[in-house]
Write a protein that holds these residues in place. Structure first.
Motif, PDB file in Angstrom:
ATOM      1  N   ILE A   1      -2.525   3.932  -0.847  1.00 31.41           N
ATOM      2  CA  ILE A   1      -3.348   2.769  -1.212  1.00 31.41           C
ATOM      3  C   ILE A   1      -4.826   3.135  -1.230  1.00 31.41           C
ATOM      4  O   ILE A   1      -5.570   2.695  -2.122  1.00 31.41           O
ATOM      5  N   LEU A   2      -5.278   3.945  -0.292  1.00 34.28           N
ATOM      6  CA  LEU A   2      -6.677   4.373  -0.315  1.00 34.28           C
ATOM      7  C   LEU A   2      -6.988   5.126  -1.604  1.00 34.28           C
ATOM      8  O   LEU A   2      -8.045   4.919  -2.207  1.00 34.28           O
TER       9      LEU A   2
ATOM     10  N   VAL B   1      -7.125  -3.606   6.591  1.00 34.75           N
ATOM     11  CA  VAL B   1      -7.478  -4.280   5.347  1.00 34.75           C
ATOM     12  C   VAL B   1      -7.642  -5.746   5.704  1.00 34.75           C
ATOM     13  O   VAL B   1      -6.671  -6.425   6.019  1.00 34.75           O
TER      14      VAL B   1
ATOM     15  N   LEU C   1     -10.829   5.003  -2.578  1.00 33.27           N
ATOM     16  CA  LEU C   1     -11.526   5.180  -1.304  1.00 33.27           C
ATOM     17  C   LEU C   1     -11.298   6.587  -0.750  1.00 33.27           C
ATOM     18  O   LEU C   1     -10.849   6.783   0.381  1.00 33.27           O
TER      19      LEU C   1
ATOM     20  N   TYR D   1     -12.005  -2.751   3.731  1.00 33.10           N
ATOM     21  CA  TYR D   1     -11.249  -1.641   4.304  1.00 33.10           C
ATOM     22  C   TYR D   1     -12.054  -0.975   5.406  1.00 33.10           C
ATOM     23  O   TYR D   1     -13.224  -0.647   5.224  1.00 33.10           O
TER      24      TYR D   1
ATOM     25  N   LYS E   1      -5.357   4.749  -4.490  1.00 33.12           N
ATOM     26  CA  LYS E   1      -5.280   3.731  -5.545  1.00 33.12           C
ATOM     27  C   LYS E   1      -6.583   2.931  -5.626  1.00 33.12           C
ATOM     28  O   LYS E   1      -7.047   2.593  -6.711  1.00 33.12           O
ATOM     29  N   GLU E   2      -7.185   2.644  -4.478  1.00 37.47           N
ATOM     30  CA  GLU E   2      -8.424   1.864  -4.421  1.00 37.47           C
ATOM     31  C   GLU E   2      -9.671   2.726  -4.630  1.00 37.47           C
ATOM     32  O   GLU E   2     -10.786   2.209  -4.623  1.00 37.47           O
TER      33      GLU E   2
ATOM     34  N   ASN F   1       0.740  -4.718  -3.326  1.00 33.67           N
ATOM     35  CA  ASN F   1       0.883  -3.321  -2.897  1.00 33.67           C
ATOM     36  C   ASN F   1       2.245  -3.042  -2.268  1.00 33.67           C
ATOM     37  O   ASN F   1       2.434  -2.020  -1.605  1.00 33.67           O
TER      38      ASN F   1
ATOM     39  N   THR G   1      -5.918   2.022   8.687  1.00 31.82           N
ATOM     40  CA  THR G   1      -6.895   1.327   7.862  1.00 31.82           C
ATOM     41  C   THR G   1      -6.631  -0.156   8.010  1.00 31.82           C
ATOM     42  O   THR G   1      -5.524  -0.623   7.718  1.00 31.82           O
TER      43      THR G   1
ATOM     44  N   TRP H   1      -2.773  -9.609  -1.875  1.00 33.11           N
ATOM     45  CA  TRP H   1      -3.065  -8.170  -1.858  1.00 33.11           C
ATOM     46  C   TRP H   1      -1.858  -7.415  -1.300  1.00 33.11           C
ATOM     47  O   TRP H   1      -1.458  -6.386  -1.847  1.00 33.11           O
TER      48      TRP H   1
END
Length: 100
Positions: free
Chosen positions: A84-85, A43, A90, A24, A87-88, A58, A41, A54
């Protein structure tokens, strides 16, 4: 136009992508096609099947993967980007680039 990152961060992202990792990289970004969007971002992953999986995991369409020879990536923008950030895990990306 990309800004808000340094050469070391870009180098680290490229190395991770080349190793086949999901990597990322968030940066400021201005594009007149997307008014109101100020960050993206990227990815990335050199393993296109892994990157496509991936995307599907998502809820994203892998057809939008930028299939660059060395650094394939999917551009995350808008609400989905922050979701998503989070969720990850980040959160530093969210804080650093002042996302909601």
């Amino acid at each position: 136009m990309a800004f808000g990152i340094n050469r070391t961060e870009l180098k680290e992202w490229k190395a991770a992508v080349a190793r086949g990792e999901i990597a990322y990289l968030t940066h400021y970004w201005l594009d007149p096609r997307f008014p109101g969007i100020r960050t993206v971002t990227k990815v990335g992953c050199s393993d296109l099947e892994k990157l496509a999986a991936w995307c599907r995991g998502n809820g994203l369409n892998p057809a939008y993967i930028h299939k660059r020879e060395q650094y394939p990536h999917f551009d995350l923008i808008g609400d989905k980007q922050a979701d998503i950030l989070r969720k990850e895990g980040l959160y530093r990306h969210i804080e650093r680039f002042h996302m909601q």
